[in-house]
Scaffold this motif. Structure first.
Motif, mmCIF file in Angstrom:
data_model
loop_
_atom_site.group_PDB
_atom_site.id
_atom_site.type_symbol
_atom_site.label_atom_id
_atom_site.label_comp_id
_atom_site.label_asym_id
_atom_site.label_seq_id
_atom_site.Cartn_x
_atom_site.Cartn_y
_atom_site.Cartn_z
ATOM 1 N N GLY A 1 40.214 -10.979 59.263
ATOM 2 C CA GLY A 1 39.497 -9.746 59.628
ATOM 3 C C GLY A 1 39.720 -8.653 58.593
ATOM 4 O O GLY A 1 38.788 -7.913 58.239
ATOM 5 N N LEU A 2 40.942 -8.567 58.086
ATOM 6 C CA LEU A 2 41.247 -7.519 57.102
ATOM 7 C C LEU A 2 40.537 -7.792 55.767
ATOM 8 O O LEU A 2 40.119 -6.856 55.083
ATOM 9 N N ILE A 3 40.405 -9.064 55.390
ATOM 10 C CA ILE A 3 39.700 -9.392 54.131
ATOM 11 C C ILE A 3 38.286 -8.806 54.193
ATOM 12 O O ILE A 3 37.835 -8.114 53.273
ATOM 13 N N ALA A 4 37.595 -9.087 55.314
ATOM 14 C CA ALA A 4 36.207 -8.620 55.444
ATOM 15 C C ALA A 4 36.170 -7.090 55.425
ATOM 16 O O ALA A 4 35.320 -6.487 54.751
ATOM 17 N N GLN A 5 37.110 -6.466 56.134
ATOM 18 C CA GLN A 5 37.127 -4.999 56.215
ATOM 19 C C GLN A 5 37.380 -4.364 54.835
ATOM 20 O O GLN A 5 36.695 -3.436 54.424
ATOM 21 N N VAL A 6 38.362 -4.894 54.130
ATOM 22 C CA VAL A 6 38.752 -4.285 52.853
ATOM 23 C C VAL A 6 37.710 -4.590 51.769
ATOM 24 O O VAL A 6 37.322 -3.703 51.005
ATOM 25 N N ALA B 1 36.718 -19.512 60.861
ATOM 26 C CA ALA B 1 36.979 -18.141 60.378
ATOM 27 C C ALA B 1 36.907 -18.097 58.855
ATOM 28 O O ALA B 1 36.416 -17.131 58.270
ATOM 29 N N GLY B 2 37.377 -19.168 58.193
ATOM 30 C CA GLY B 2 37.323 -19.215 56.731
ATOM 31 C C GLY B 2 35.879 -19.262 56.242
ATOM 32 O O GLY B 2 35.511 -18.583 55.289
ATOM 33 N N GLU B 3 35.047 -20.062 56.924
ATOM 34 C CA GLU B 3 33.648 -20.179 56.476
ATOM 35 C C GLU B 3 32.874 -18.880 56.690
ATOM 36 O O GLU B 3 31.981 -18.542 55.917
ATOM 37 N N LYS B 4 33.253 -18.144 57.737
ATOM 38 C CA LYS B 4 32.607 -16.831 57.945
ATOM 39 C C LYS B 4 32.871 -15.928 56.743
ATOM 40 O O LYS B 4 32.022 -15.169 56.312
ATOM 41 N N LEU B 5 34.080 -16.040 56.194
ATOM 42 C CA LEU B 5 34.417 -15.221 55.018
ATOM 43 C C LEU B 5 33.570 -15.631 53.814
ATOM 44 O O LEU B 5 33.139 -14.786 53.036
ATOM 45 N N LEU B 6 33.319 -16.926 53.688
ATOM 46 C CA LEU B 6 32.523 -17.387 52.535
ATOM 47 C C LEU B 6 31.073 -16.902 52.632
ATOM 48 O O LEU B 6 30.351 -16.917 51.631
ATOM 49 N N ALA B 7 30.681 -16.467 53.844
ATOM 50 C CA ALA B 7 29.312 -15.957 54.009
ATOM 51 C C ALA B 7 29.223 -14.454 53.699
ATOM 52 O O ALA B 7 28.152 -13.862 53.821
ATOM 53 N N LEU B 8 30.312 -13.852 53.268
ATOM 54 C CA LEU B 8 30.269 -12.430 52.882
ATOM 55 C C LEU B 8 29.320 -12.277 51.692
ATOM 56 O O LEU B 8 29.140 -13.221 50.914
ATOM 57 N N PRO B 9 28.739 -11.083 51.525
ATOM 58 C CA PRO B 9 27.865 -10.889 50.354
ATOM 59 C C PRO B 9 28.606 -11.223 49.061
ATOM 60 O O PRO B 9 29.802 -10.931 48.941
ATOM 61 N N GLU B 10 27.877 -11.819 48.116
ATOM 62 C CA GLU B 10 28.467 -12.286 46.862
ATOM 63 C C GLU B 10 29.263 -11.186 46.158
ATOM 64 O O GLU B 10 30.342 -11.423 45.614
ATOM 65 N N GLU B 11 28.743 -9.981 46.234
ATOM 66 C CA GLU B 11 29.374 -8.855 45.526
ATOM 67 C C GLU B 11 30.765 -8.556 46.146
ATOM 68 O O GLU B 11 31.666 -8.070 45.457
ATOM 69 N N GLN B 12 30.940 -8.862 47.443
ATOM 70 C CA GLN B 12 32.260 -8.669 48.086
ATOM 71 C C GLN B 12 33.161 -9.877 47.817
ATOM 72 O O GLN B 12 34.338 -9.747 47.512
ATOM 73 N N LEU B 13 32.543 -11.043 47.912
ATOM 74 C CA LEU B 13 33.298 -12.293 47.763
ATOM 75 C C LEU B 13 33.978 -12.363 46.394
ATOM 76 O O LEU B 13 35.120 -12.811 46.258
ATOM 77 N N ARG B 14 33.295 -11.898 45.377
ATOM 78 C CA ARG B 14 33.836 -12.028 44.012
ATOM 79 C C ARG B 14 35.039 -11.116 43.790
ATOM 80 O O ARG B 14 35.747 -11.240 42.803
#
Ligand code: NAD
Length: 327
Positions: free
Chosen positions: A78-83, A102-115
């Protein structure tokens, strides 16, 4: 100077992340965050930096460019997505989540956040693993290989019941292979390639009353016929040795699980390789240096990115599915 906030001020934060942040000449510790006032006080005794109870306070500060998350894994996702959503760079402790979902939900974050997210797979940065990788690629040991990993940690110390309670709480969120596997499965993937099959798995609780079995193991088939036998264990009064051994037709390597001292045996004799300084210092320094390079734009991709953290969860989930199917 790059402002970095340290979020979660528990054992690994004070033992390894904070010293690494203080040693790095390009970094300034911009904030120390933990809901527990005792942990905030302890951290503040080591570093002069503003303290906060909640990461939201820190995200209001424009001087914070990076955030190290050293939080329990059931909080980290949750904190990864928030930060990342706030535009900051994130170095997130392993495991990055406690389930593949939960891990795959993180991989669906926008590319600009994921990088901007680096997974805290700290020990993959160790020169010992780089050396072992070179030997394997050059065929020094031969192929296929038999790999035996004995990963025993978190000894139950009768004088430290708080530690045992903390580890039991972690066990509630997954077998030791989920938590230790975050490191160890990552090394297997780097060294031997992604496992092709999970051939067997087992668990054993050494006593009643544990939230989950404290010992577990798996047999994996990796590319080129390499067989991996890995066992993981926590919370016994006297754990066996912690080491990884790699045996091929022409040689044998023994990697000490704590120091990463390497012993290579071939027909030419036995050679020992030791690295300086101690494993924790060198790995946390190297990991942080890569994070700083990501923040400053020297590096364009996180090393490693979140996908490596999620790959370890995917393998852990394949193993737990096999175990559940047997119940
Ligand atoms: N890379 C490594 O070598 C290594 C070694 C040990 C642990 N770890 C990982 O680091 C993480 C932390 O482990 P630990 O042993 O330090 O745990 P710990 O329980 O000692 O520390 C966690 C801290 O996070 C705090 N916290 C909880 N929720 C929070 C929130 N929302 N915001 C801020 N702080 C919060 C807790 O109060 C606690 O102080 C775990 O994921 C663990 O797997 C990594």
């Amino acid at each position: 100077m790059i402002g970095v906030a340290l979020v979660g001020l528990g054992d690994i934060a004070l033992r390894a992340h904070l010293p690494a942040l203080l040693r790095n000449p390009e970094v300034t510790v911009a904030a120390l965050v933990d809901p527990d006032p005792a942990r905030r006080a302890l951290a503040a005794a080591h570093a002069r930096a503003p303290v906060a109870k909640d990461v939201r306070e820190v995200l209001a500060d424009p001087s914070v460019r990076g955030v190290v998350l050293a939080t329990p894994p059931w909080v980290t996702a949750g904190l990864i997505a928030q930060v990342a959503g706030s535009g900051r760079f994130v170095l997130a402790e392993k495991p990055v989540a406690t389930s593949l979902e939960a891990g795959e939900k993180l991989l669906a974050l926008p590319e600009e956040q994921l990088r901007r997210v680096q997974a805290g797979l700290t020990y993959r940065h160790d020169p010992a693993l780089e050396l072992l990788g070179e030997w394997l690629r050059s065929g020094l040991l031969g192929s296929p290989l038999l790999v035996r990993a004995h990963i025993y940690d978190e000894r139950r110390d009768p004088a430290d019941p708080a530690h045992a309670r903390r580890v039991e709480e972690t066990l509630r969120h997954g077998l030791p292979l989920v938590h230790e596997g975050a490191h160890v499965f990552d090394w297997f993937r780097l060294l031997f390639g992604a496992p092709e099959r999970v051939d067997d798995a087992w668990t054993l609780a050494t006593r009643d009353g544990l939230p989950a079995p404290n010992l577990c193991g798996v047999r994996l088939l990796c590319p080129h016929g390499t067989v991996v036998l890995a066992e993981f264990g926590w919370l016994t009064d006297a754990p066996p040795r912690c080491e990884i051994s790699v045996l091929g037709d022409r040689g044998h390597v023994r990697l000490d699980g704590y120091s990463f001292t390497v012993e290579l045996s071939t027909a030419a004799g036995i050679e020992r390789f030791e690295f300086e300084p101690d494993r924790t210092t060198r790995c946390f320094d190297r990991q942080l240096a890569r994070f700083v390079e990501l923040i400053t734009g020297v590096r364009h991709e996180a090393d490693p990115g979140l996908e490596a953290g999620v790959a370890t969860l995917a393998l852990a989930e394949r193993i737990t599915t096999l175990l559940e199917g047997r119940r």
